[in-house]
Design an enzyme around this catalytic site. Structure first.
Site, PDB file in Angstrom:
ATOM      1  N   GLU A  40       0.819  -1.206   0.000  1.00 61.34           N
ATOM      2  CA  GLU A  40       0.000   0.000   0.000  1.00 61.34           C
ATOM      3  C   GLU A  40       0.855   1.260   0.000  1.00 61.34           C
ATOM      4  O   GLU A  40       0.540   2.246  -0.677  1.00 61.34           O
ATOM      5  CB  GLU A  40      -0.941   0.001   1.200  1.00 61.34           C
ATOM      6  CG  GLU A  40      -2.092  -0.972   1.081  1.00 61.34           C
ATOM      7  CD  GLU A  40      -2.983  -0.681  -0.116  1.00 61.34           C
ATOM      8  OE1 GLU A  40      -3.265   0.503  -0.375  1.00 61.34           O
ATOM      9  OE2 GLU A  40      -3.378  -1.636  -0.805  1.00 61.34           O
ATOM     10  N   CYS A 195     -12.070   1.794 -15.393  1.00 61.15           N
ATOM     11  CA  CYS A 195     -12.559   3.172 -15.238  1.00 61.15           C
ATOM     12  C   CYS A 195     -11.360   4.101 -15.099  1.00 61.15           C
ATOM     13  O   CYS A 195     -11.169   4.773 -14.086  1.00 61.15           O
ATOM     14  CB  CYS A 195     -13.483   3.267 -14.020  1.00 61.15           C
ATOM     15  SG  CYS A 195     -14.400   4.831 -13.917  1.00 61.15           S
ATOM     16  N   CYS A 202     -16.095   2.306 -20.992  1.00 61.48           N
ATOM     17  CA  CYS A 202     -17.467   2.404 -20.465  1.00 61.48           C
ATOM     18  C   CYS A 202     -18.386   1.308 -21.000  1.00 61.48           C
ATOM     19  O   CYS A 202     -19.280   0.838 -20.289  1.00 61.48           O
ATOM     20  CB  CYS A 202     -18.054   3.781 -20.793  1.00 61.48           C
ATOM     21  SG  CYS A 202     -17.221   5.142 -19.958  1.00 61.48           S
ATOM     22  N   CYS A 205     -18.199  -1.725 -18.883  1.00 59.08           N
ATOM     23  CA  CYS A 205     -18.330  -1.454 -17.453  1.00 59.08           C
ATOM     24  C   CYS A 205     -19.570  -2.126 -16.861  1.00 59.08           C
ATOM     25  O   CYS A 205     -20.686  -1.963 -17.374  1.00 59.08           O
ATOM     26  CB  CYS A 205     -18.388   0.048 -17.215  1.00 59.08           C
ATOM     27  SG  CYS A 205     -18.580   0.491 -15.483  1.00 59.08           S
ATOM     28  N   CYS A 211     -24.501   4.556 -13.921  1.00 56.70           N
ATOM     29  CA  CYS A 211     -23.447   5.570 -13.866  1.00 56.70           C
ATOM     30  C   CYS A 211     -23.996   6.920 -14.327  1.00 56.70           C
ATOM     31  O   CYS A 211     -24.383   7.086 -15.490  1.00 56.70           O
ATOM     32  CB  CYS A 211     -22.268   5.148 -14.741  1.00 56.70           C
ATOM     33  SG  CYS A 211     -20.927   6.350 -14.776  1.00 56.70           S
TER      34      CYS A 211
END
Length: 349
Positions: A40, A195, A202, A205, A211
């Site tokens: 991370e 994305c 899209c 997606c 959306c």
């Protein structure tokens, strides 16, 4: 937002993750707290493909929290060298020592104690807890902000406190009841691979039916960009001095600021200051320095234009000897030191 919308969001992301997410990342096998934490930190403002080899070398050198805590900062920075944003490495090292001193050599499984460690904020703490232990915590990195901004049609730069607060609320509302480790990874993968900031896919997606940005034709404008201004420029004279043995004179950077605590070449703001430094530390003629090609480097808040000068077969004055912040280093020894990436590139050419 209805409970059905909440459930649909997380369920669709998990379904997408099962077929299209990343399942072979080194920190996923195993998802141990130390490995998750390290990944991370490394992934902050850095792409996965860049991080993987650094992660593998770092874990090989420092396999757990006690090993990292016992290492010197120089050794840690050497393993980090080239990855950039070196405050991450310094904070990682400091946090490991706190974990040894206060938490028995382990990362604490407690949100407040995690956030109290250097370099760990709310999102990073949530990512560690959800991936390492499966605890129900949300994250809000750049990928998640982009997805939420488009899915919910949120205007305003996500760095603004009011916008960020709204996104945290939505991120928490979307949390599933189970599979937190997979869901956290799914969010990051979805924003990084589908994305995306530019040219998002899209039509592929799984969230497209709900959306707002897609429905209103606002995909390209969301999330709202940070108000921009031209980056200022700074000039620096870089002194590349070699002695008769071919060793290079390195100087440790200050403990704060750009490239803090790394070894680098001596630097001055202009030739007058550089000449004074040269004359105090070295025997030779400053004006006989060979001008090397300009070395540009862009930081997040300014552009640095470095002008290297090179001298060979120089001798040092006594002030250089026995000095913790100045040392002659063989070229073979450069690999064992943490050096700023553009300086390492200059020295390796």
């Amino acid at each position: 937002m209805s409970s059905a919308q909440q459930d649909a969001f997380s369920a669709r992301l998990l379904g997408w993750f099962d077929t299209s997410g990343r399942h072979d990342l080194p920190w996923q096998h195993p998802r141990a707290p130390y490995r998750v934490w390290l990944s991370e930190i490394m992934l902050q403002q850095t792409q996965v493909k860049t991080v993987i080899p650094y992660f593998e070398r770092f874990v090989a050198a420092f396999p757990d929290v006690p090993a990292l805590a016992a290492a010197s900062l120089d050794d840690v920075l050497a393993q980090w060298s080239g990855l950039g944003y070196y405050a991450r490495a310094r904070n990682l090292h400091a946090a490991a020592r706190i974990c040894v001193e206060q938490h028995g050599g382990d990362l604490p499984r407690d949100f407040d104690k995690l956030v109290a460690l250097p370099g760990i904020g709310r999102s990073t703490a949530g990512a560690i807890l959800s991936q390492a232990w499966g605890d129900r915590f949300s994250i809000l990195d750049g990928n998640v902000k982009r997805v939420l901004a488009r899915y919910h049609g949120i205007s305003g730069w996500p760095g603004l406190p009011a916008v960020e607060k709204q996104m945290w609320t939505l991120a928490e509302q979307h949390l599933p009841a189970t599979r937190m480790a997979d869901y956290t990874q799914a969010q990051m993968d979805f924003g990084a691979t589908l994305c995306t900031r530019h040219d998002p896919a899209c039509m592929l997606c799984v969230l497209q039916d709900d959306c707002v940005a897609l429905r209103e034709g606002r995909v390209e404008e969301l999330p709202t960009s940070k108000p921009g201004k031209p980056l200022p420029e700074r000039i620096a004279v870089i002194l590349l001095a070699e002695n008769e043995q071919g060793q290079i004179l390195l100087q440790r950077r200050p403990p704060v600021g750009i490239w803090a605590s790394l070894w680098s070449l001596p630097e001055a703001a202009d030739h007058e200051i550089a000449r004074d430094w040269f004359q105090r530390h070295l025997h030779g003629d400053y004006d006989h320095g060979e001008a090397l090609p300009e070395l540009p480097h862009v930081f997040s808040h300014y552009k640095l234009r470095m002008h290297p000068l090179r001298w060979q077969a120089l001798a040092a004055r006594d002030v250089v000897r026995d000095n913790d912040d100045l040392r002659w280093v063989d070229r073979a020894g450069l690999k064992s030191l943490g050096l700023p990436a553009p300086i390492r590139k200059l020295l390796e050419n």
